[in-house]
Every structure is written in C-alpha cells, then in structure tokens.
Write an enzyme that holds these catalytic residues in place. Structure first.
Site, short mmCIF file in Angstrom:
data_model
loop_
_atom_site.label_atom_id
_atom_site.label_comp_id
_atom_site.label_asym_id
_atom_site.label_seq_id
_atom_site.Cartn_x
_atom_site.Cartn_y
_atom_site.Cartn_z
N ASN A 26 11.92 26.71 -5.11
CA ASN A 26 12.06 28.11 -5.54
C ASN A 26 12.25 28.95 -4.28
OD1 ASN A 26 11.81 30.70 -6.50
ND2 ASN A 26 9.68 30.49 -7.17
N TRP A 27 13.48 29.38 -4.08
CA TRP A 27 13.80 30.11 -2.84
C TRP A 27 13.30 31.56 -2.89
CZ3 TRP A 27 19.64 28.30 -2.17
CH2 TRP A 27 19.64 26.92 -1.92
N LYS A 28 12.87 32.00 -4.05
CA LYS A 28 12.39 33.39 -4.23
C LYS A 28 13.44 34.37 -3.68
CE LYS A 28 7.70 31.67 -4.35
NZ LYS A 28 6.28 31.87 -4.13
N HIS B 191 6.49 32.91 -13.82
CA HIS B 191 5.97 32.76 -12.45
C HIS B 191 4.89 33.82 -12.22
CE1 HIS B 191 5.65 32.56 -8.14
NE2 HIS B 191 6.25 31.38 -8.21
N GLU C 198 4.24 35.61 -9.82
CA GLU C 198 4.74 36.85 -9.20
C GLU C 198 5.31 37.78 -10.26
OE1 GLU C 198 7.13 34.89 -6.23
OE2 GLU C 198 5.29 34.20 -5.28
N GLU D 86 0.79 26.30 -11.23
CA GLU D 86 0.77 26.95 -9.92
C GLU D 86 -0.47 27.86 -9.82
OE1 GLU D 86 4.96 27.06 -8.10
OE2 GLU D 86 4.76 28.85 -9.31
N GLY E 97 1.74 30.59 -1.49
CA GLY E 97 2.05 31.32 -0.26
C GLY E 97 0.85 31.51 0.66
N SER F 44 1.84 26.11 -2.06
CA SER F 44 1.73 25.63 -0.68
C SER F 44 2.00 24.13 -0.52
CB SER F 44 0.36 25.99 -0.09
OG SER F 44 0.21 27.40 -0.02
N GLY G 234 7.79 26.50 -2.84
CA GLY G 234 8.29 27.80 -2.41
C GLY G 234 8.75 27.75 -0.95
N GLY G 235 7.93 28.28 -0.06
CA GLY G 235 8.28 28.40 1.35
C GLY G 235 8.91 27.16 1.97
P1 13P Z 1 4.69 28.36 -1.91
O1 13P Z 1 5.12 26.91 -1.87
O2 13P Z 1 5.39 29.20 -0.87
O3 13P Z 1 3.21 28.49 -1.90
O4 13P Z 1 5.19 28.96 -3.31
C1 13P Z 1 4.93 28.26 -4.48
C2 13P Z 1 5.66 28.90 -5.59
O5 13P Z 1 5.37 30.02 -5.98
C3 13P Z 1 6.78 28.16 -6.19
O6 13P Z 1 7.25 28.77 -7.34
#
Ligand code: 13P
Length: 249
Positions: free
Chosen positions: A10-12, A94, A96, A166, A172, A211, A232-233
């Site tokens: 997930n590149w956000k 998600h 977020e 998640e 994050g 993470s 994510g990251g």
């Molecule tokens: P991180 O891997 O950056 O913690 O993000 C996880 C995430 O929200 C994937 O959708």
C-alpha cells in the site's frame, strides 16, 4: 487447507511519476511464482502502473473507491472506472480512512457491496486501536467491523473478500504485532467466520499489516492463519518489498 499467500504494497499518498516508474522497474525483477503480489498506487498513477505491469503477474489494487456507482459525486472514483485500469483489489476500511475521514462500518460495507457487484475484490481492513487493545476489546472491534459487512453482503461473499488485520497501533509506528499476537487475532477472526460457514472460513485469506519489514515477515508468514501481508512504508523500497515477497515462500 493451503491458502495462497498475498503480499500487497500500500503506497498510500506517496510517489511521483518518476519514483513510481523506478519502483515498478525494480519490482519487475522479482520472482512472483510463489505468492500473489499486489501494489496499490494513488489514483493518478493507476494507469501508468497498470500498463507497466500488464505483462507481469503483479496485480494492481486501488486505495479507495466511492460508495456510489456514478453521478454527481465530485472528487469520487467509481468501481467501474477502476475496472478499466485492470484493478483487481480495492482497499476498504483502512484505519486511516476510518479515523481521518470518519468512514463508518456501514459506509465501508456499502463500498464492499458495490465492488462485489462490479466483480472487484475488496481488501477489507480491520483492526483495533491501542486503547481498544488495552481495554481487551480487540476481538470485539474486529468482529464488529467484519459483522457490518456480513450484514450487508452475507457470509458467502467472503469467498471474494480478502481481510487485512491491521492493528492501528502497529501502523507506521515501527512496532509490528508479534507473530503470536497476529496469529491469535487471525485465528479468532477465522473462527468467527467458521460459525457461519466452515468453507468460507477455510478459504478466506487474512493478511497482517502494520510495520511489516523483511526482517519480521518470515515469523509472521510461519503462522498458520497469516496468509500474507499488507505492507505500507516498506513497500516503497523495491528491495525491501521483494525480500518480504521472498519470505512469503
Ligand atoms: P506500515 O507498513 O507503514 O506500518 O503501514 C501499514 C498499512 O497501513 C498498510 O495498509
């Protein structure tokens, strides 16, 4: 039952035409024979990424979708539009979106319904906050989030839904859930589904997100109910993401 692992990035809201192009170039070198690999760019890059990956086995996911099919909804993107860009999965729920954009369980369920009607596969994200975990509400929260979708589309629809657990406190933060913590929740979610359909429960892929790094992914993937990861990251770095895909088998 053997469930194929999915490793999704997930590149956000990250990237530019240039960085997206070099990331995709890096990803094209990977071996995708053992698990399903998915990347999820922001809307403006869907076309670019989809075209660049068209000859590969890497699938494309969108990060969001409208709860409406079409019409006067300025700024929204419909499920049928996403289909035109060879999108297979769409992230819904998600944390977020739940927390920053106040998306409710029922609103998320309506997106799931629309996606299924269009033949797209929702990746339904669920998970508890730190306060909820500390109050021992983890399973209550996850079950409520899943139940809202079951109420609208029924249990059988979960044959075409991927769940991503998640925990909000792990996103994050660099603080991944331990493999055992993830397994405990994944197994409980599967049992919850099994009360309605054993077949669906055995089939549904439950990914862990929060993470995830190459160094922690092997232990997670060894857990019987962890069917992959939503990253994510670490998915913004081709080498790191490829190492996670390798760890998946
Ligand atoms: P991180 O891997 O950056 O913690 O993000 C996880 C995430 O929200 C994937 O959708």
């Amino acid at each position: 039952m053997i469930r194929q692992k999915i490793v999704a990035g997930n590149w956000k809201m990250n990237g530019s035409k240039e960085t997206v192009s070099s990331l995709v170039e890096g990803l094209l070198k990977m071996d995708t024979s053992n698990s399903e690999v998915v990347v999820s760019p922001s809307f403006p890059y869907l076309s670019q990424v989809s075209d660049a990956l068209s000859a590969s086995a890497i699938q494309v996911a969108a990060q969001n979708v409208s709860d409406q099919a079409k019409g006067a909804f300025t700024g929204e993107v419909s499920a049928s539009m996403l289909k035109e860009f060879a999108v297979k999965y769409v992230l819904v729920g998600h944390s977020e979106r739940r927390s920053l954009y106040a998306e409710s369980d029922a609103f998320i369920a309506s997106k799931v319904k629309l996606l299924l009607e269009e033949g797209l596969s929702p990746m339904l994200c669920i998970g508890e906050t730190l306060a909820e975990r500390e109050a021992e509400q983890t399973l209550v929260v996850c079950q409520r989030q899943v139940q809202a979708v079951i109420d609208l589309v029924g249990i059988e629809a979960f044959e075409n839904i991927v769940i991503a657990y998640e925990p909000v406190w792990a996103i994050g933060t660099g603080l991944s859930a331990s493999a055992e913590q993830a397994q405990e929740v994944h197994s409980a979610i599967r049992q919850f589904l099994a009360e309605l359909s054993q077949t669906v429960a055995e089939k549904v892929q439950i990914l862990y997100g929060g993470s995830v790094k190459a160094s922690t992914s092997s232990a997670l993937f060894e857990m019987p109910d962890v069917d992959g990861a939503l990253v994510g990251g670490a998915s913004l770095d081709a080498e790191e993401f490829i190492a996670i895909v390798k760890a998946a088998g």
